[in-house]
Design a protein around this motif. Structure first.
Motif, PDB file in Angstrom:
ATOM      1  N   MET A  29     -13.192  49.491  56.625  1.00  0.00           N
ATOM      2  CA  MET A  29     -13.471  48.987  57.962  1.00  0.00           C
ATOM      3  C   MET A  29     -13.094  47.503  58.080  1.00  0.00           C
ATOM      4  O   MET A  29     -12.721  47.019  59.145  1.00  0.00           O
ATOM      5  N   GLY A  30     -13.216  46.768  56.964  1.00  0.00           N
ATOM      6  CA  GLY A  30     -12.958  45.335  57.010  1.00  0.00           C
ATOM      7  C   GLY A  30     -11.494  44.966  57.041  1.00  0.00           C
ATOM      8  O   GLY A  30     -11.118  43.928  57.613  1.00  0.00           O
ATOM      9  N   LEU A  31     -10.629  45.789  56.464  1.00  0.00           N
ATOM     10  CA  LEU A  31      -9.203  45.455  56.402  1.00  0.00           C
ATOM     11  C   LEU A  31      -8.571  45.285  57.788  1.00  0.00           C
ATOM     12  O   LEU A  31      -7.783  44.347  57.991  1.00  0.00           O
ATOM     13  N   PRO A  32      -8.873  46.160  58.765  1.00  0.00           N
ATOM     14  CA  PRO A  32      -8.322  45.920  60.103  1.00  0.00           C
ATOM     15  C   PRO A  32      -8.740  44.577  60.680  1.00  0.00           C
ATOM     16  O   PRO A  32      -7.950  43.896  61.336  1.00  0.00           O
ATOM     17  N   PHE A  33      -9.998  44.188  60.433  1.00  0.00           N
ATOM     18  CA  PHE A  33     -10.466  42.892  60.925  1.00  0.00           C
ATOM     19  C   PHE A  33      -9.715  41.757  60.241  1.00  0.00           C
ATOM     20  O   PHE A  33      -9.334  40.777  60.883  1.00  0.00           O
ATOM     21  N   VAL A  34      -9.482  41.882  58.931  1.00  0.00           N
ATOM     22  CA  VAL A  34      -8.730  40.858  58.203  1.00  0.00           C
ATOM     23  C   VAL A  34      -7.315  40.748  58.755  1.00  0.00           C
ATOM     24  O   VAL A  34      -6.775  39.641  58.922  1.00  0.00           O
ATOM     25  N   ALA A  35      -6.685  41.892  59.060  1.00  0.00           N
ATOM     26  CA  ALA A  35      -5.335  41.881  59.616  1.00  0.00           C
ATOM     27  C   ALA A  35      -5.315  41.185  60.970  1.00  0.00           C
ATOM     28  O   ALA A  35      -4.398  40.403  61.274  1.00  0.00           O
ATOM     29  N   ALA A  60       4.807  53.223  64.327  1.00  0.00           N
ATOM     30  CA  ALA A  60       3.573  52.513  63.988  1.00  0.00           C
ATOM     31  C   ALA A  60       2.361  53.434  64.082  1.00  0.00           C
ATOM     32  O   ALA A  60       1.495  53.438  63.191  1.00  0.00           O
ATOM     33  N   CYS A  61       2.289  54.219  65.157  1.00  0.00           N
ATOM     34  CA  CYS A  61       1.139  55.125  65.328  1.00  0.00           C
ATOM     35  C   CYS A  61       1.101  56.206  64.252  1.00  0.00           C
ATOM     36  O   CYS A  61       0.034  56.515  63.710  1.00  0.00           O
ATOM     37  N   LEU A  62       2.256  56.777  63.919  1.00  0.00           N
ATOM     38  CA  LEU A  62       2.303  57.819  62.896  1.00  0.00           C
ATOM     39  C   LEU A  62       1.967  57.259  61.521  1.00  0.00           C
ATOM     40  O   LEU A  62       1.289  57.918  60.725  1.00  0.00           O
ATOM     41  N   ALA A  63       2.435  56.036  61.239  1.00  0.00           N
ATOM     42  CA  ALA A  63       2.097  55.402  59.964  1.00  0.00           C
ATOM     43  C   ALA A  63       0.596  55.163  59.883  1.00  0.00           C
ATOM     44  O   ALA A  63      -0.039  55.404  58.843  1.00  0.00           O
ATOM     45  N   LEU A  65      -1.702  56.810  61.518  1.00  0.00           N
ATOM     46  CA  LEU A  65      -2.357  58.118  61.438  1.00  0.00           C
ATOM     47  C   LEU A  65      -2.301  58.670  60.019  1.00  0.00           C
ATOM     48  O   LEU A  65      -3.291  59.212  59.513  1.00  0.00           O
ATOM     49  N   ALA A  66      -1.147  58.521  59.371  1.00  0.00           N
ATOM     50  CA  ALA A  66      -0.988  59.034  58.009  1.00  0.00           C
ATOM     51  C   ALA A  66      -1.905  58.299  57.036  1.00  0.00           C
ATOM     52  O   ALA A  66      -2.631  58.918  56.242  1.00  0.00           O
ATOM     53  N   LEU A  67      -1.876  56.963  57.100  1.00  0.00           N
ATOM     54  CA  LEU A  67      -2.734  56.195  56.191  1.00  0.00           C
ATOM     55  C   LEU A  67      -4.209  56.443  56.496  1.00  0.00           C
ATOM     56  O   LEU A  67      -5.019  56.604  55.586  1.00  0.00           O
ATOM     57  N   GLY A  68      -4.546  56.492  57.786  1.00  0.00           N
ATOM     58  CA  GLY A  68      -5.926  56.755  58.159  1.00  0.00           C
ATOM     59  C   GLY A  68      -6.390  58.110  57.675  1.00  0.00           C
ATOM     60  O   GLY A  68      -7.545  58.267  57.250  1.00  0.00           O
ATOM     61  N   GLY A  69      -5.499  59.095  57.735  1.00  0.00           N
ATOM     62  CA  GLY A  69      -5.853  60.424  57.256  1.00  0.00           C
ATOM     63  C   GLY A  69      -6.129  60.450  55.762  1.00  0.00           C
ATOM     64  O   GLY A  69      -7.079  61.102  55.303  1.00  0.00           O
ATOM     65  N   ALA A  97      -8.945  56.161  63.766  1.00  0.00           N
ATOM     66  CA  ALA A  97      -8.699  55.421  65.007  1.00  0.00           C
ATOM     67  C   ALA A  97      -8.395  53.953  64.726  1.00  0.00           C
ATOM     68  O   ALA A  97      -7.464  53.374  65.296  1.00  0.00           O
ATOM     69  N   LEU A  98      -9.175  53.335  63.829  1.00  0.00           N
ATOM     70  CA  LEU A  98      -8.939  51.938  63.468  1.00  0.00           C
ATOM     71  C   LEU A  98      -7.568  51.756  62.837  1.00  0.00           C
ATOM     72  O   LEU A  98      -6.876  50.764  63.095  1.00  0.00           O
ATOM     73  N   SER A  99      -7.169  52.696  62.013  1.00  0.00           N
ATOM     74  CA  SER A  99      -5.874  52.605  61.347  1.00  0.00           C
ATOM     75  C   SER A  99      -4.730  52.673  62.356  1.00  0.00           C
ATOM     76  O   SER A  99      -3.769  51.907  62.273  1.00  0.00           O
ATOM     77  N   VAL A 100      -4.831  53.569  63.327  1.00  0.00           N
ATOM     78  CA  VAL A 100      -3.784  53.691  64.344  1.00  0.00           C
ATOM     79  C   VAL A 100      -3.701  52.412  65.178  1.00  0.00           C
ATOM     80  O   VAL A 100      -2.601  51.884  65.426  1.00  0.00           O
ATOM     81  N   VAL A 101      -4.852  51.908  65.611  1.00  0.00           N
ATOM     82  CA  VAL A 101      -4.871  50.684  66.417  1.00  0.00           C
ATOM     83  C   VAL A 101      -4.315  49.501  65.626  1.00  0.00           C
ATOM     84  O   VAL A 101      -3.534  48.699  66.134  1.00  0.00           O
ATOM     85  N   THR A 102      -4.716  49.402  64.354  1.00  0.00           N
ATOM     86  CA  THR A 102      -4.263  48.285  63.525  1.00  0.00           C
ATOM     87  C   THR A 102      -2.765  48.327  63.304  1.00  0.00           C
ATOM     88  O   THR A 102      -2.086  47.297  63.405  1.00  0.00           O
ATOM     89  N   PHE A 103      -2.220  49.498  63.000  1.00  0.00           N
ATOM     90  CA  PHE A 103      -0.783  49.604  62.775  1.00  0.00           C
ATOM     91  C   PHE A 103       0.004  49.329  64.055  1.00  0.00           C
ATOM     92  O   PHE A 103       1.091  48.753  64.005  1.00  0.00           O
ATOM     93  N   SER A 104      -0.536  49.724  65.196  1.00  0.00           N
ATOM     94  CA  SER A 104       0.132  49.415  66.466  1.00  0.00           C
ATOM     95  C   SER A 104       0.155  47.907  66.689  1.00  0.00           C
ATOM     96  O   SER A 104       1.163  47.336  67.111  1.00  0.00           O
ATOM     97  N   TYR A 105      -0.966  47.267  66.402  1.00  0.00           N
ATOM     98  CA  TYR A 105      -1.087  45.808  66.545  1.00  0.00           C
ATOM     99  C   TYR A 105      -0.118  45.092  65.610  1.00  0.00           C
ATOM    100  O   TYR A 105       0.639  44.203  66.023  1.00  0.00           O
TER     101      TYR A 105
END
Length: 220
Positions: A29-35, A60-63, A65-69, A97-105
């Motif tokens: 959970m913290g890694l998206p915040f760090v990014a 970006a979204c698929l990446a 999604l894959a990592l989040g999965g 969800a956090l992973s998809v949002v973070t990769f898009s960002y």
């Protein structure tokens, strides 16, 4: 005695597994915040006024999604016994969800860096139309667009300017892009692949204190 020792050992193992699962959730959970903090720290004074190209959005979204999965699957294996099935499922969905949002960002940030890397283009002043204002714990902002189908970006503004703009509603914010009368002037730069970015105050800087009637004299 042996039975008590076995129970104590099982209890210790469960506690260790729970601590391990909680640490894993905390890091994930913290890694998206760090990014996000890294982006705001090293690139927070620029923002894209154009959308990320659709193919790159999908990548970006698929990446993400894959990592989040993958992370969610690991989480489910580690925490199903300690958190319970429902909590584990909720945490897994949140991570995806956090992973998809973070990769898009981060994908948008990477596109901006590539679009302007080693590129010397003239910086010009451009007006962006104010589509709305908002305030919160992170500060006061004006939502602005360069053109109708461009990105709507948050531009930090002063509390005084927020109060002036907020006093114009509701008629101002009920209008379409072409009907909006008020603008901000921002330094603008054109890059590769049609990318356009603006220079804005960072979140820890003083916000903009003036607005304009679009194509008219400055107010404030």
């Amino acid at each position: 005695m042996e039975c008590e020792q076995a129970q104590f050992s099982n209890s210790t193992d469960d506690e260790d597994q729970e601590k391990s699962a909680r640490r894993f959730v905390g890091w994930a959970m913290g890694l998206p915040f760090v990014a996000f903090v890294a982006r705001e720290t090293f690139g927070g004074r620029t923002t894209l006024l154009t959308e990320l190209p659709t193919p790159l959005q999908w990548v970006a979204c698929l990446a993400g999604l894959a990592l989040g999965g993958v992370v969610a699957q690991i989480l489910a294996q580690r925490s199903a016994k300690t958190f319970g099935r429902s909590k584990a499922i909720f945490a897994a969905i949140s991570l995806i969800a956090l992973s998809v949002v973070t990769f898009s960002y981060l994908g948008r940030w990477a596109f901006e860096l590539a679009s302007f890397a080693n590129l010397e283009t003239e910086i010009q002043s451009a007006q962006v139309r104010i589509m709305g204002v908002r305030t919160g714990k992170s500060g006061t902002f004006a939502a602005a667009r360069l053109f109708p189908d461009g990105r709507e970006v948050d531009v930090p503004i002063t509390n005084e300017l927020y109060a002036d703009l907020a006093a114009t509603r509701p008629p101002l914010w009920s209008k379409t892009y072409s009907e909006e009368l008020f603008c901000l002037t921002l330094p603008q730069q054109n890059g590769r692949w049609g990318a356009i970015r603006a220079y804005v105050p960072a979140r820890w800087d003083d916000g903009l204190s003036h607005f304009e009637d679009c194509h008219r004299q400055i107010k404030g």
